[in-house]
Design a protein around this motif. Structure first.
Motif, mmCIF file in Angstrom:
data_model
loop_
_atom_site.group_PDB
_atom_site.id
_atom_site.type_symbol
_atom_site.label_atom_id
_atom_site.label_comp_id
_atom_site.label_asym_id
_atom_site.label_seq_id
_atom_site.Cartn_x
_atom_site.Cartn_y
_atom_site.Cartn_z
ATOM 1 N N GLN A 66 -35.453 25.727 35.325
ATOM 2 C CA GLN A 66 -35.830 26.177 36.663
ATOM 3 C C GLN A 66 -34.803 25.792 37.713
ATOM 4 O O GLN A 66 -34.522 26.584 38.630
ATOM 5 C CB GLN A 66 -37.193 25.606 37.042
ATOM 6 C CG GLN A 66 -37.679 26.105 38.410
ATOM 7 C CD GLN A 66 -39.080 25.633 38.731
ATOM 8 O OE1 GLN A 66 -39.764 25.079 37.868
ATOM 9 N NE2 GLN A 66 -39.506 25.832 39.963
ATOM 10 N N LEU A 67 -34.203 24.612 37.592
ATOM 11 C CA LEU A 67 -33.270 24.149 38.614
ATOM 12 C C LEU A 67 -32.044 25.044 38.704
ATOM 13 O O LEU A 67 -31.582 25.385 39.799
ATOM 14 C CB LEU A 67 -32.849 22.705 38.313
ATOM 15 C CG LEU A 67 -33.977 21.661 38.312
ATOM 16 C CD1 LEU A 67 -33.434 20.295 37.947
ATOM 17 C CD2 LEU A 67 -34.677 21.617 39.668
ATOM 18 N N ASP A 70 -32.933 28.757 39.736
ATOM 19 C CA ASP A 70 -33.212 28.879 41.175
ATOM 20 C C ASP A 70 -31.981 29.364 41.938
ATOM 21 O O ASP A 70 -32.110 29.981 43.011
ATOM 22 C CB ASP A 70 -33.679 27.538 41.745
ATOM 23 C CG ASP A 70 -35.176 27.316 41.557
ATOM 24 O OD1 ASP A 70 -35.896 28.296 41.291
ATOM 25 O OD2 ASP A 70 -35.627 26.151 41.673
ATOM 26 N N ASN A 71 -30.779 29.078 41.428
ATOM 27 C CA ASN A 71 -29.552 29.539 42.087
ATOM 28 C C ASN A 71 -29.475 31.059 42.126
ATOM 29 O O ASN A 71 -28.761 31.628 42.950
ATOM 30 C CB ASN A 71 -28.322 28.992 41.361
ATOM 31 C CG ASN A 71 -28.205 27.489 41.473
ATOM 32 O OD1 ASN A 71 -28.615 26.909 42.475
ATOM 33 N ND2 ASN A 71 -27.656 26.845 40.450
ATOM 34 N N GLY A 73 -32.398 32.858 42.176
ATOM 35 C CA GLY A 73 -33.728 33.294 42.598
ATOM 36 C C GLY A 73 -34.627 33.609 41.425
ATOM 37 O O GLY A 73 -35.566 34.409 41.540
ATOM 38 N N GLY A 75 -36.086 31.094 39.304
ATOM 39 C CA GLY A 75 -36.790 29.922 38.810
ATOM 40 C C GLY A 75 -38.165 30.235 38.257
ATOM 41 O O GLY A 75 -38.599 29.658 37.251
ATOM 42 N N GLN A 76 -38.859 31.180 38.879
ATOM 43 C CA GLN A 76 -40.206 31.515 38.432
ATOM 44 C C GLN A 76 -40.211 32.274 37.114
ATOM 45 O O GLN A 76 -41.259 32.428 36.469
ATOM 46 C CB GLN A 76 -40.934 32.336 39.515
ATOM 47 C CG GLN A 76 -40.465 33.779 39.644
ATOM 48 C CD GLN A 76 -39.155 33.926 40.401
ATOM 49 O OE1 GLN A 76 -38.559 32.944 40.834
ATOM 50 N NE2 GLN A 76 -38.716 35.170 40.582
ATOM 51 N N ASP A 120 -36.954 15.497 38.822
ATOM 52 C CA ASP A 120 -36.713 16.943 38.840
ATOM 53 C C ASP A 120 -36.189 17.408 37.483
ATOM 54 O O ASP A 120 -36.639 18.411 36.925
ATOM 55 C CB ASP A 120 -35.680 17.314 39.913
ATOM 56 C CG ASP A 120 -36.177 17.117 41.330
ATOM 57 O OD1 ASP A 120 -37.405 17.174 41.533
ATOM 58 O OD2 ASP A 120 -35.346 16.899 42.221
#
Length: 611
Positions: A66-67, A70-71, A73, A75-76, A120
């Protein structure tokens, strides 16, 4: 036959870089998102490696946590991307008995500064592992881990979720034979084995030659399964992208040496293609594995003594005084600067400290300036080192240069962001945080570079930490300071303080800390200077009483300076009474002010004042 059973009697061939194939076929964006956007392309890449001879193929999930997602968009979408990654690899394997599917998890930390906490990373790793293992891969491959502790944590997570799931733990080295922080490769692999890893080895960062040289340092228990996934070569740059030499014949020539080092799982990392994997297969397909011979040696740092600089005396009983004199912005002021350093030295300053382009404003380099005052003024320099302006390579080079010049005392600071300075469009680097920088310096004091390469000699730096007491929560600020002390800070220098109440609160809040604290005092010169500091400079706050005293001197230059000096003297007496150490900050090269304050302490004329 299960994966580990197969390794008992055979050398298995891993696949190569899937990203290299996808990029060469025109794919762009997150490689892992190709599991959703280009399924056929991913399956085809896997099949090419299988046809080239790979027995073990990795799910296309290296950075599917996820981390990192996320870069983009995404992560989900992490769970879905991991699920598809294993399914596509299994589809490519098509039930072949000789092909094993590895669910791949990549390391998150890469040696640079990161806002990711350990929690995290733990959460992201566990979520990714759960998604992969729900699809029942044959093995979990943990690869490209620069941080051994992160890798150990990942092994523990996998074994806790499924004790019977085979785990491959591959580290990435900082230099031949060592991880970042100077951990010898042999020590790292033994620790991974003790944590339950079933196969241990090396991947990425290096080509075959350096990987083999590192494996020569390895001496592990008999029966240990070793793995190696070297890069195609050292990378080059072409059209803004990393490129690697295409050298399959070279890989074929090196395959036998990997076998000699006891490797039983051999694949490729960055830049490798099906042709590299085919070369490994062609050379080793009919050869049995061999037991790893005893290591040639281990990485040992030299213990030769180095020239010792006259460091500040942290255990000094008499009042200790550090005086800041910023390098000038103009070349025409360099003579004045040297004169100021000489005056401060003669007044009794233990060290003259030089900021590193404070407020992100370009000044004469503090390394050059410190060398000048050491040579021409006899002063002892203490350099601030900001994380803002140098990447990791430049930072270590700078530190080595300082040590070579006999400069041993430094203050590690984050550095003001460039947008506050005279070049607001300049790039702030921040490869390191101030915590990272302290740890780097301490690692060098142990004889190792950031990459883990032995320096030959141990550096002898004394490193300070910056502290801002002008905050709403002193308790939180001290907690942050405690982390710097754990990282290795030897002393503390505070932001300027302008009231005795803050000094007393600081004394109470730090009473449990066994570390010298130098109290920052910056004399004011006029009302305008006071208002600027209070309203515009981060980390500095003046009391209403101080502002009123300076406002009463508006328009009178001499009176303003005298009042600012009087305030500084009051704070100086209280600081010495509570802490015994001063950090005087010279305003605008007006060194006569801080020289006078220093002389007062050395002569004993500074009288105790009742508050």
């Amino acid at each position: 036959m299960k994966f580990l059973e197969k390794l008992k009697d055979e050398i298995l061939i891993g696949d190569g870089a899937i990203g290299t194939l996808l990029y060469n076929r025109g794919y762009s964006g997150s490689i892992e998102d190709a599991n959703r956007r280009a399924e056929d392309m991913v399956v085809s890449a896997h099949q090419e490696y299988i046809e080239a001879g790979a027995n073990v193929i990795q799910s296309n999930t290296y950075a599917a946590n996820q981390l990192k997602l996320d870069n983009y968009g995404l992560g989900q979408e992490a769970a879905r991307i991991n699920t598809l990654g294993v399914r596509l690899a299994k589809e490519a394997a098509n039930g072949k008995k000789e092909v094993y599917v590895a669910g791949t998890i990549g390391g998150i930390r890469d040696g640079r500064a990161s806002s990711f906490t350990n929690q995290d990373i733990k959460k992201a790793t566990q979520s990714q592992a759960e998604a992969l293992m729900a699809e029942d891969p044959d093995v979990i491959l943990l690869e490209t881990y620069y941080d051994l502790h992160e890798l150990i944590q990942a092994v523990r997570i996998i074994k806790r979720l499924s004790p019977d799931m085979p785990v491959i733990g591959n580290v990435s080295l900082g230099d031949v034979g060592v991880l970042h922080g100077g951990i010898p490769i042999n020590d790292a692999l033994l620790r991974l084995l003790n944590e339950g890893a079933d196969v241990v080895g090396i991947n990425c960062r290096m080509g075959p030659a350096q990987t083999i040289a590192s494996l020569e340092e390895v001496s592990v228990p008999e029966g240990t399964y070793l793995s190696a996934y070297p890069n195609a070569s050292l990378p080059g740059i072409q059209d803004g992208r990393l490129v690697y030499q295409s050298n399959p014949d070279y890989f074929k020539n090196q395959a036998e040496e990997f076998r000699n080092q006891g490797v039983r799982l051999l694949g490729g990392c960055c830049g490798t293609t099906p042709e590299h994997i085919r070369s490994f297969k062609d050379k080793l397909q009919h050869q049995a594995p061999i037991v790893k011979a005893r290591a040639k040696g281990s990485t040992v740092r030299e213990q030769a003594s180095a020239e010792v600089g006259n460091t500040i005396q942290l255990d000094k009983e008499d009042p200790s005084i550090i005086v800041e004199l910023d390098p000038p912005k103009s070349l025409t002021k360099i003579d004045t600067f040297i004169q100021g350093a000489k005056a401060l030295h003669e007044a009794g300053a233990d060290a003259v400290t030089l900021a590193d382009n404070s407020l992100a404003t370009s000044r004469i380099d503090n390394l050059a300036a410190s060398t000048l005052i050491k040579q021409q003024a006899g002063a002892h320099p203490l350099l601030h080192i900001a994380c803002r302006d140098r990447n990791l390579i430049g930072m270590q080079s700078h530190l080595l240069g300082l040590h070579a010049l006999g400069i041993r005392d430094v203050l590690a600071v984050t550095g003001d962001p460039t947008k506050v300075g005279d070049f607001p469009g300049a790039t702030s680097v921040y490869d390191l945080t101030s915590f990272d920088l302290i740890r780097l310096i301490k690692s060098m004091n142990e004889g190792f570079s950031q990459s883990g390469r032995p320096l030959g000699l141990q550096t002898q730096f004394t490193v300070g930490a910056a502290f801002n007491p002008n905050v709403s929560s002193m308790e939180k600020a001290v907690k942050r300071l405690e982390k710097k002390i754990v990282a290795g800070a030897d002393f503390v220098m505070t932001q300027p303080i302008y009231d005795v109440e803050t000094l007393q609160r600081l004394k109470e809040a730090t009473a449990h800390l066994d570390i010298p604290i130098y109290i920052g005092i910056m004399p004011l010169i006029n009302e305008r200077n006071a208002e600027f500091l209070h309203n515009e400079v981060p980390g500095i706050q003046l009391t209403e009483q101080v502002r009123e005293r300076m406002a009463a001197c508006r328009g009178d230059v001499q009176r303003g300076e005298e009042e600012g000096l009087a305030i500084a003297k009051e704070l100086q007496v209280a600081s010495l009474d509570l802490f015994g150490r001063l950090y005087l900050i010279t305003p605008f090269l007006r060194y006569h002010i801080t020289a006078r304050l220093t002389s007062d302490v050395r002569s004993g004329s500074a009288q105790k004042i009742r508050f």
